[in-house]
Design a protein around this motif. Structure first.
Motif, mmCIF file in Angstrom:
data_model
loop_
_atom_site.group_PDB
_atom_site.id
_atom_site.type_symbol
_atom_site.label_atom_id
_atom_site.label_comp_id
_atom_site.label_asym_id
_atom_site.label_seq_id
_atom_site.Cartn_x
_atom_site.Cartn_y
_atom_site.Cartn_z
ATOM 1 N N SER A 84 21.389 27.593 63.947
ATOM 2 C CA SER A 84 21.937 29.295 63.957
ATOM 3 C C SER A 84 21.443 29.856 62.779
ATOM 4 C CB SER A 84 23.427 29.084 63.779
ATOM 5 O OG SER A 84 23.886 28.120 64.804
ATOM 6 N N LEU A 85 20.091 29.885 62.649
ATOM 7 C CA LEU A 85 19.407 30.757 61.667
ATOM 8 C C LEU A 85 19.633 32.122 61.792
ATOM 9 C CD1 LEU A 85 16.515 28.137 61.039
ATOM 10 C CD2 LEU A 85 18.042 28.891 59.139
ATOM 11 N N ASN A 86 19.850 32.931 60.738
ATOM 12 C CA ASN A 86 19.907 34.220 60.833
ATOM 13 C C ASN A 86 18.745 35.070 59.626
ATOM 14 O OD1 ASN A 86 21.331 34.669 58.346
ATOM 15 N ND2 ASN A 86 23.099 33.727 59.574
ATOM 16 N N ALA A 87 18.744 36.290 59.823
ATOM 17 C CA ALA A 87 17.634 36.917 58.877
ATOM 18 C C ALA A 87 17.840 36.783 57.557
ATOM 19 C CB ALA A 87 17.660 38.296 59.207
ATOM 20 N N GLU A 88 19.355 36.546 57.087
ATOM 21 C CA GLU A 88 19.649 36.332 55.715
ATOM 22 C C GLU A 88 19.301 35.041 55.177
ATOM 23 O OE1 GLU A 88 21.286 39.382 57.199
ATOM 24 O OE2 GLU A 88 21.885 37.683 58.271
ATOM 25 N N ASP A 89 18.944 34.118 56.154
ATOM 26 C CA ASP A 89 18.457 32.924 55.539
ATOM 27 C C ASP A 89 16.849 32.882 55.287
ATOM 28 O OD1 ASP A 89 20.326 31.343 58.274
ATOM 29 O OD2 ASP A 89 20.922 31.361 56.120
ATOM 30 N N THR A 90 16.148 33.946 55.503
ATOM 31 C CA THR A 90 14.807 34.011 54.954
ATOM 32 C C THR A 90 14.675 33.808 53.723
ATOM 33 O OG1 THR A 90 14.423 35.608 57.032
ATOM 34 C CG2 THR A 90 12.792 35.811 55.005
ATOM 35 N N ALA A 91 13.712 33.107 53.118
ATOM 36 C CA ALA A 91 13.725 32.782 51.892
ATOM 37 C C ALA A 91 12.657 31.561 51.684
ATOM 38 C CB ALA A 91 15.174 32.231 51.351
ATOM 39 N N VAL A 92 12.336 31.360 50.408
ATOM 40 C CA VAL A 92 11.446 29.997 49.971
ATOM 41 C C VAL A 92 12.592 29.103 49.646
ATOM 42 C CG1 VAL A 92 9.714 29.083 48.480
ATOM 43 C CG2 VAL A 92 9.615 31.390 49.198
ATOM 44 N N TYR A 93 12.490 27.963 50.308
ATOM 45 C CA TYR A 93 13.407 26.750 50.121
ATOM 46 C C TYR A 93 12.753 25.704 49.314
ATOM 47 C CZ TYR A 93 16.481 28.671 53.623
ATOM 48 O OH TYR A 93 17.576 29.511 54.178
ATOM 49 N N TYR A 94 13.518 25.392 48.129
ATOM 50 C CA TYR A 94 13.036 24.437 47.051
ATOM 51 C C TYR A 94 13.935 23.279 47.214
ATOM 52 C CZ TYR A 94 10.597 28.547 45.123
ATOM 53 O OH TYR A 94 9.651 29.565 45.016
ATOM 54 N N CYS A 95 13.518 22.151 47.101
ATOM 55 C CA CYS A 95 14.274 20.863 46.966
ATOM 56 C C CYS A 95 14.285 20.519 45.518
ATOM 57 C CB CYS A 95 13.666 19.771 47.649
ATOM 58 S SG CYS A 95 11.823 19.415 47.511
ATOM 59 N N ALA A 96 15.170 19.781 44.846
ATOM 60 C CA ALA A 96 15.436 19.621 43.627
ATOM 61 C C ALA A 96 16.271 18.216 43.297
ATOM 62 C CB ALA A 96 16.373 20.755 42.895
ATOM 63 N N ALA A 97 16.226 17.587 42.263
ATOM 64 C CA ALA A 97 16.695 16.337 41.944
ATOM 65 C C ALA A 97 17.344 16.363 40.500
ATOM 66 C CB ALA A 97 15.861 15.115 42.239
ATOM 67 N N GLY A 98 18.449 15.809 40.403
ATOM 68 C CA GLY A 98 18.878 15.687 39.083
ATOM 69 C C GLY A 98 19.959 14.516 39.047
ATOM 70 N N GLN A 99 20.867 14.704 38.060
ATOM 71 C CA GLN A 99 21.910 13.773 37.555
ATOM 72 C C GLN A 99 23.395 14.303 38.051
ATOM 73 O OE1 GLN A 99 21.142 10.816 37.402
ATOM 74 N NE2 GLN A 99 19.091 10.966 37.027
ATOM 75 N N PHE A 100 23.526 15.753 38.286
ATOM 76 C CA PHE A 100 24.883 16.378 38.561
ATOM 77 C C PHE A 100 24.703 17.256 39.652
ATOM 78 C CE2 PHE A 100 26.193 14.630 34.477
ATOM 79 C CZ PHE A 100 25.285 14.680 33.865
ATOM 80 N N VAL A 101 25.909 17.083 40.306
ATOM 81 C CA VAL A 101 26.162 17.989 41.483
ATOM 82 C C VAL A 101 26.559 19.216 40.791
ATOM 83 C CG1 VAL A 101 27.137 18.559 43.458
ATOM 84 C CG2 VAL A 101 26.834 16.219 43.297
ATOM 85 N N SER A 102 25.688 20.349 41.264
ATOM 86 C CA SER A 102 25.795 21.518 40.475
ATOM 87 C C SER A 102 25.219 22.693 41.344
ATOM 88 C CB SER A 102 25.313 21.713 39.150
ATOM 89 O OG SER A 102 25.435 23.168 38.469
ATOM 90 N N SER A 103 25.738 23.850 41.407
ATOM 91 C CA SER A 103 25.111 24.905 41.881
ATOM 92 C C SER A 103 24.270 25.851 40.883
ATOM 93 C CB SER A 103 26.296 26.025 42.534
ATOM 94 O OG SER A 103 26.844 26.471 41.305
ATOM 95 N N GLU A 104 24.197 25.389 39.685
ATOM 96 C CA GLU A 104 23.372 25.658 38.691
ATOM 97 C C GLU A 104 21.871 25.292 38.606
ATOM 98 O OE1 GLU A 104 26.216 28.431 37.814
ATOM 99 O OE2 GLU A 104 24.118 28.211 36.749
#
Length: 121
Positions: A84-104
């Motif tokens: 259900s993609l919409n125009a607001e989903d337009t972006a460059v998407y990056y995957c990331a890995a770490g030790q803590f669940v964080s939005s930072e």
């Protein structure tokens, strides 16, 4: 390269895409993996993260119910199913890995190079 994202492209509004992130053994062994995105002219924003030991996920409100994070251990690959993609989903998407669940973003150690998603309305 610790993480390599792929699967982006051009899709019409309402459509779906699945992003992949191939990880090195080192990156894949981290406790948490996730996805961020950065739209043109905007700050990088959190999309979703998962802690593998518990399966605990944390989705941004903007994608909750539409995006699903998963991984395939045998291939050391992280996925992001986007529906259900919409125009607001337009972006460059990056995957990331770490030790803590964080939005930072600064809590994540490894980053992929990004894959571009464009949603046409």
């Amino acid at each position: 390269v610790q993480l390599q994202a792929s699967g982006g492209g051009l899709v019409q509004a309402g459509g779906s895409l699945r992003l992949s992130c191939a990880a090195s053994a080192r990156a894949f062994s981290t406790a948490v993996m996730g996805w961020f995105r950065q739209a043109p002219g905007k700050e990088r924003e959190f999309v979703v993260a998962i802690r593998w030991s518990t399966g605990t996920t944390n989705y941004a409100d903007s994608v909750k119910g539409r995006f699903t994070i998963s991984r395939e251990k045998s291939k050391k690959t992280l996925y992001l199913q986007m529906n259900s993609l919409n125009a607001e989903d337009t972006a460059v998407y990056y995957c990331a890995a770490g030790q803590f669940v964080s939005s930072e973003s600064n809590r994540y150690i490894f980053w992929g190079q990004g894959t571009e998603v464009t949603v046409s309305s």
